[in-house]
Structures are given as structure tokens and as C-alpha cells.
Design a protein around this motif. Structure first.
Motif, PDB file in Angstrom:
ATOM      1  N   THR A  36       0.819  -1.223   0.000  1.00  0.00           N
ATOM      2  CA  THR A  36       0.000   0.000   0.000  1.00  0.00           C
ATOM      3  C   THR A  36       0.845   1.262   0.000  1.00  0.00           C
ATOM      4  N   ASP A  37       2.134   1.149   0.306  1.00  0.00           N
ATOM      5  CA  ASP A  37       3.002   2.320   0.374  1.00  0.00           C
ATOM      6  C   ASP A  37       3.712   2.631  -0.939  1.00  0.00           C
ATOM      7  N   VAL A  38       3.532   1.788  -1.951  1.00  0.00           N
ATOM      8  CA  VAL A  38       4.356   1.890  -3.158  1.00  0.00           C
ATOM      9  C   VAL A  38       4.228   3.254  -3.821  1.00  0.00           C
ATOM     10  N   THR A  39       3.014   3.732  -4.005  1.00  0.00           N
ATOM     11  CA  THR A  39       2.813   5.003  -4.714  1.00  0.00           C
ATOM     12  C   THR A  39       3.426   6.161  -3.948  1.00  0.00           C
ATOM     13  N   ALA A  40       3.192   6.177  -2.628  1.00  0.00           N
ATOM     14  CA  ALA A  40       3.729   7.258  -1.810  1.00  0.00           C
ATOM     15  C   ALA A  40       5.252   7.286  -1.870  1.00  0.00           C
ATOM     16  N   VAL A  41       5.868   6.120  -1.758  1.00  0.00           N
ATOM     17  CA  VAL A  41       7.330   6.046  -1.765  1.00  0.00           C
ATOM     18  C   VAL A  41       7.877   6.454  -3.131  1.00  0.00           C
ATOM     19  N   ALA A  42       7.193   6.061  -4.183  1.00  0.00           N
ATOM     20  CA  ALA A  42       7.633   6.443  -5.525  1.00  0.00           C
ATOM     21  C   ALA A  42       7.628   7.954  -5.690  1.00  0.00           C
ATOM     22  N   ASN A  43       6.753   8.632  -4.955  1.00  0.00           N
ATOM     23  CA  ASN A  43       6.676  10.084  -5.010  1.00  0.00           C
ATOM     24  C   ASN A  43       7.548  10.751  -3.946  1.00  0.00           C
ATOM     25  N   GLY A  44       8.328   9.933  -3.213  1.00  0.00           N
ATOM     26  CA  GLY A  44       9.212  10.479  -2.194  1.00  0.00           C
ATOM     27  C   GLY A  44       8.514  10.936  -0.941  1.00  0.00           C
ATOM     28  N   ASN A  45       7.327  10.360  -0.655  1.00  0.00           N
ATOM     29  CA  ASN A  45       6.530  10.742   0.510  1.00  0.00           C
ATOM     30  C   ASN A  45       6.611   9.700   1.616  1.00  0.00           C
ATOM     31  N   VAL A  46       6.333  10.123   2.840  1.00  0.00           N
ATOM     32  CA  VAL A  46       6.324   9.207   3.974  1.00  0.00           C
ATOM     33  C   VAL A  46       5.346   8.066   3.695  1.00  0.00           C
ATOM     34  N   PRO A  47       5.754   6.811   3.862  1.00  0.00           N
ATOM     35  CA  PRO A  47       4.828   5.689   3.663  1.00  0.00           C
ATOM     36  C   PRO A  47       3.620   5.818   4.588  1.00  0.00           C
ATOM     37  N   PRO A  48       2.400   5.743   4.068  1.00  0.00           N
ATOM     38  CA  PRO A  48       1.214   5.856   4.933  1.00  0.00           C
ATOM     39  C   PRO A  48       1.206   4.864   6.086  1.00  0.00           C
ATOM     40  N   SER A  49       1.823   3.696   5.910  1.00  0.00           N
ATOM     41  CA  SER A  49       1.830   2.702   6.992  1.00  0.00           C
ATOM     42  C   SER A  49       2.679   3.156   8.170  1.00  0.00           C
ATOM     43  N   ALA A  50       3.530   4.174   7.981  1.00  0.00           N
ATOM     44  CA  ALA A  50       4.361   4.685   9.070  1.00  0.00           C
ATOM     45  C   ALA A  50       3.677   5.822   9.818  1.00  0.00           C
ATOM     46  N   LEU A  51       2.468   6.193   9.358  1.00  0.00           N
ATOM     47  CA  LEU A  51       1.750   7.301   9.967  1.00  0.00           C
ATOM     48  C   LEU A  51       0.602   6.795  10.825  1.00  0.00           C
ATOM     49  N   MET A  52       0.197   7.633  11.783  1.00  0.00           N
ATOM     50  CA  MET A  52      -0.983   7.313  12.576  1.00  0.00           C
ATOM     51  C   MET A  52      -2.227   7.414  11.690  1.00  0.00           C
ATOM     52  N   VAL A  53      -3.373   7.096  12.250  1.00  0.00           N
ATOM     53  CA  VAL A  53      -4.612   7.103  11.475  1.00  0.00           C
ATOM     54  C   VAL A  53      -4.964   8.489  10.969  1.00  0.00           C
ATOM     55  N   ASP A  54      -4.353   9.545  11.563  1.00  0.00           N
ATOM     56  CA  ASP A  54      -4.674  10.891  11.095  1.00  0.00           C
ATOM     57  C   ASP A  54      -3.915  11.244   9.821  1.00  0.00           C
ATOM     58  N   GLY A  55      -3.001  10.374   9.375  1.00  0.00           N
ATOM     59  CA  GLY A  55      -2.298  10.610   8.129  1.00  0.00           C
ATOM     60  C   GLY A  55      -1.225  11.664   8.187  1.00  0.00           C
ATOM     61  N   VAL A  56      -0.928  12.167   9.389  1.00  0.00           N
ATOM     62  CA  VAL A  56       0.046  13.240   9.532  1.00  0.00           C
ATOM     63  C   VAL A  56       1.207  12.840  10.433  1.00  0.00           C
ATOM     64  N   HIS A  57       0.907  12.328  11.617  1.00  0.00           N
ATOM     65  CA  HIS A  57       1.922  12.108  12.642  1.00  0.00           C
ATOM     66  C   HIS A  57       2.478  10.693  12.577  1.00  0.00           C
ATOM     67  N   LEU A  58       3.693  10.543  13.033  1.00  0.00           N
ATOM     68  CA  LEU A  58       4.354   9.245  12.962  1.00  0.00           C
ATOM     69  C   LEU A  58       3.801   8.284  14.008  1.00  0.00           C
ATOM     70  N   ALA A  59       3.621   7.042  13.597  1.00  0.00           N
ATOM     71  CA  ALA A  59       3.253   5.990  14.539  1.00  0.00           C
ATOM     72  C   ALA A  59       4.455   5.665  15.416  1.00  0.00           C
ATOM     73  N   ALA A  60       4.200   4.958  16.517  1.00  0.00           N
ATOM     74  CA  ALA A  60       5.249   4.693  17.494  1.00  0.00           C
ATOM     75  C   ALA A  60       6.486   4.013  16.900  1.00  0.00           C
ATOM     76  N   PRO A  61       6.343   2.946  16.085  1.00  0.00           N
ATOM     77  CA  PRO A  61       7.560   2.302  15.551  1.00  0.00           C
ATOM     78  C   PRO A  61       8.411   3.249  14.717  1.00  0.00           C
ATOM     79  N   ALA A  62       7.758   4.095  13.911  1.00  0.00           N
ATOM     80  CA  ALA A  62       8.512   5.028  13.076  1.00  0.00           C
ATOM     81  C   ALA A  62       9.219   6.074  13.925  1.00  0.00           C
ATOM     82  N   MET A  63       8.512   6.616  14.920  1.00  0.00           N
ATOM     83  CA  MET A  63       9.109   7.651  15.763  1.00  0.00           C
ATOM     84  C   MET A  63      10.248   7.087  16.600  1.00  0.00           C
ATOM     85  N   THR A  64      10.038   5.939  17.222  1.00  0.00           N
ATOM     86  CA  THR A  64      11.086   5.373  18.073  1.00  0.00           C
ATOM     87  C   THR A  64      12.286   4.917  17.246  1.00  0.00           C
TER      88      THR A  64
END
Length: 428
Positions: free
Chosen positions: A381-409
Motif C-alpha cells: 500500500t506504500d508503493v505510490t507514496a514512496v515512488a513520489n518520495g513521501n512518507v509511507p502511509p503505513s508509518a503514519l498514525m490514522v490521522d495521516g500526519v503524525h508518525l506511529a510509534a515504531p517510526a518515531m522510536t
């Protein structure tokens, strides 16, 4: 010398944990009470301390007697582990002195911050006869005394806590006095009765519930303190670094995930002034107005989401330059904005241009987050975002903005490595 006991402390020890008819110190086995050797040579028990437990380094002292591990200490004094492991243990130990001074420092984990009321410690004899320090999700901490159902608070709330490290100094005697993280000491004029206390619970409540805020250190002194200046000073942690920025630095989401708290869980003691939603201009203004002690610390700032971005790269570079000039030292690290889906095309262009400009202007002082975040792609699910140089959505919280715990830590671990590589070290 290993095994040496300071016999001058015998009477005090007997006072706390009991002595027999002949006055011998508790008839306790002494083999587990030892002086620290080379591995603990740098650690000193504070003068006048009755109890000093260092959870991070697993060591404890009791009236000057030092123990190899906290487990040895608990066994020696007849204490009990009610729940948990490591720094998250809930420990109950016997206690008989109502006039005490406590200095406690613990890490506010994201889980504790989001999950309801928390008691970092309690002195108690029964439900209607206790001293307690309680924190809750609204960011308040109060110290209260309860006698026969009547509650007296110190004060009704300490106010917003802020930051990943909370250090509380609280004195229990004829009056209660306290402070946290260097805030002005506050006091109660009506501490009701100073009830007889028979137990001390550290890290949770009397039932053994663990409150997910691991202690770094917990120290008790025998006598109440009336000097509010000392109480305020004792409540100020020994900061290792200063963190500013927007919500990426200060925390967001539920549970609340922030860069400052992630560094705290890695052993640092960061002074955190980051505020969610801050623009780079607001970050600059806040950092320029910070107290001198903050400016003297190794400093990190992260404008994580480029709120109200400036399309003119030179303007934002000048803002960073003003922050650096105000510090007056070179122990700093700039973390550029994350480029993510949901930002406008012009905002994404500004992010890319500013990151490149900062890397060119301040080599070795800029640590972009994007290379690491892009590596977190799940490959589907992250392929398109990564191809565009964007943060993978799977690394973000449900709000689509902030980093989830694994990414932040995970990113905090990279920053931790960089800080150690620059020999910033940590406060003792």
C-alpha cells in the motif's frame, strides 16, 4: 570493601524495618548488602537519603547501605514486587516515618499519557489514610493527603506537566510542599493529621496496578523540608538536551507519540518546549526567548510538518540561522520537515528545497528524517507514496500526519546514535 556495612546506620535501619529486643538490626541476612565495586564507582547516594533507588541502572541504597541490585534491596528489607519488571516494577516496602521528603523522577511513556489517572507513588496504611501523587490525561499532577475520608491537596493540580521527564519534589510534614520540573513550589496550610504510614508503594497503587510511567530514580530523605527554594531546585531534572519543534517533537495522537518522549525512553533527559501546530517562525520565536540554561544545552529542533510553510527558501534558512546564532554553540542538530501525502504540491516543493539548502549550509548538523521513513515501506500500500518520495502511509498514525510509534522510536534511535557520535553524552 565488598560486604562492608556502616554500623553507624544500625539505629536508623532498625527504626524503619524493625529490631529485636536486644536492639540488633533486624536479624536480616547481610550477604546481599554490599558496597558497589568498580562498575558502580561513579554513583553516590545523596547526602541524608533514607532510600535511593536507581531503576535505570538497577541499584539501590538504604540508609547508606548499597545493594548490588534492586531485587537484593527488596529481599533485604522485606519488600514485595506487586507487578511489572525492570523500571516498570510496582514495589511495596515497609515504612514507619510520616515526616519525609521525596524526590522522584520518572518517564512519561505515551501509554501512560493517554490511558487515564496514574499514581507514581503512594504512602499508605489503608484506603482512608494515605499520601498519594496522582497524574491524569489532562496534564495535571496533584499530591494529596487523605485522613478518615478527608482530602487535602497540594495543590488542586500542579498544572500542565509537559515533557517526557517528570521530576517531583514533595515534602510531607506539618504542611505539604512540592514542585515539579523547576516550577514554583506550592504548599498546603492544612495537612490533616499526618497519619501513621506503614507501607510505601513505588510505581503504582496499593493493588499492584502498574501505571506505565517507568521510574528513573526515587529518593526519600528522613525529614520534611520547609525551604521552598530547595524544593523547587530539587525538582529540576539534570537535562541532557533541549528539544523544540511542532507536534513531531512534542507529541500527538493517542497514545501520544513524540520525539522528546522517545529520546527519554532511550535514556536521555530532554527539556521539551515543542508545541503542536507550530510554524517555523513560532519555533524560532520560542527558542530565541528560551531561558539561558536551555540555550546552553545540546539542542535539536524538528519542524515536522511545515505548518504554514514559507515558499521562499531563503526566509526559512534565515529562521534556522537565527536559532543557531541565539544558541552560541555548535552542539545542535536540525531535523528537516517530513514530506508526506496530503501536503500541497507547493508545500512539498518547499520541503525538498529547504532540506537541500540546510544540508548545504550546515553540513554535519542536519539529519533528514525522510531516508529512514522511506525505508519503512511495506511494499504494497506504500508503493505510490514512496515512488513520489513521501512518507509511507503505513508509518503514519490514522490521522495521516503524525508518525506511529515504531517510526518515531526508530528515528529517535538514529538521532540517539548521532548524538552519541558527537560525544554529547548524558548528564550523570
Amino acid at each position: 570493601m565488598a560486604g562492608e556495612i556502616e554500623t553507624a546506620t544500625k539505629r536508623l535501619l532498625g527504626h524503619v524495618i524493625g529490631h529485636d529486643a536486644q536492639g540488633y538490626f533486624g536479624r536480616q541476612p547481610l550477604a546481599k548488602a554490599i558496597r558497589y565495586g568498580v562498575s558502580h564507582a561513579a554513583w553516590d547516594t545523596p547526602a541524608g537519603a533514607v532510600l535511593d533507588i536507581d531503576f535505570i541502572n538497577d541499584r539501590a541504597s538504604w540508609f547508606g547501605i548499597k545493594f548490588a541490585t534492586i531485587a537484593d534491596f527488596i529481599s533485604f528489607v522485606g519488600g514485595t514486587v506487586l507487578s511489572g519488571t525492570g523500571a516498570s516494577r510496582v514495589i511495596r516496602i515497609p515504612w514507619t516515618d510520616n515526616s519525609v521528603y521525596v524526590v522522584a523522577e520518572f518517564i512519561q511513556s505515551g501509554d501512560a499519557w493517554a490511558s487515564g489517572s496514574r499514581c507514581p507513588y503512594e504512602f499508605y496504611s489503608n484506603d482512608n489514610n494515605r499520601f498519594t501523587a496522582t497524574r491524569n490525561t489532562s496534564g495535571l499532577l496533584g499530591v494529596a493527603g487523605v485522613t478518615a475520608g478527608t482530602t487535602s491537596y497540594l495543590p488542586a493540580g500542579f498544572g500542565p506537566i509537559g515533557g517526557p521527564i517528570l521530576r517531583v519534589a514533595a515534602s510531607y510534614g506539618a504542611t505539604m510542599r512540592g514542585a515539579y520540573n523547576g516550577q514554583d513550589a506550592q504548599l498546603s496550610t492544612n495537612w490533616p493529621g499526618a497519619p501513621a504510614v506503614t507501607n510505601l508503594v513505588i510505581g503504582g497503587d496499593r493493588t499492584g496496578a502498574n501505571f506505565a510511567s517507568p521510574f528513573r530514580r526515587f529518593t526519600i530523605y528522613a525529614d520534611a523540608v520547609t525551604d521552598t527554594a530547595r524544593i523547587k531546585a530539587d525538582s529540576l531534572p539534570a537535562w541532557d538536551c533541549w528539544v523544540d519543534g511542532d507536534s513531531f517533537g512534542g507529541g500527538a495522537g493517542n497514545p501520544e507519540i513524540g520525539f522528546g518522549r522517545s529520546l527519554a525512553l532511550l535514556g536521555w533527559t530532554p527539556y521539551v518546549t515543542a508545541v503542536g501546530g507550530s510554524t517555523l517562525e513560532q519555533i524560532k520565536t520560542r527558542m530565541l526567548a528560551a531561558p539561558a540554561f536551555a540555550k546552553a544545552l545540546p539542542t535539536l529542533w524538528w519542524d515536522g510538518d511545515n505548518n504554514s510553510f514559507d515558499a521562499t527558501t531563503a526566509n526559512d534558512v534565515a529562521r534556522h540561522q537565527a536559532i543557531i546564532a541565539a544558541l552560541g554553540h555548535t552542539n545542535y542538530l536540525i531535523i528537516p520537515t517530513a514530506k508526506r501525502e496530503g501536503q500541497s504540491a507547493s508545500a512539498q516543493t518547499a520541503v525538498t528545497a529547504l532540506t537541500a539548502a540546510l544540508l548545504a549550509a550546515y553540513p554535519g548538523k542536519v539529519l533528514p528524517c525522510m531516508p529512514y521513513l522511506l525505508s519503512l515501506s511495506n511494499g504494497t500500500t506504500d508503493v505510490t507514496a514512496v515512488a513520489n518520495g513521501n512518507v509511507p502511509p503505513s508509518a503514519l498514525m490514522v490521522d495521516g500526519v503524525h508518525l506511529a510509534a515504531p517510526a518515531m522510536t526508530g528515528f529517535a534511535a538514529l538521532v540517539d546514535s548521532a548524538m552519541r557520535g558527537m560525544a554529547w553524552g548524558m548528564a550523570a
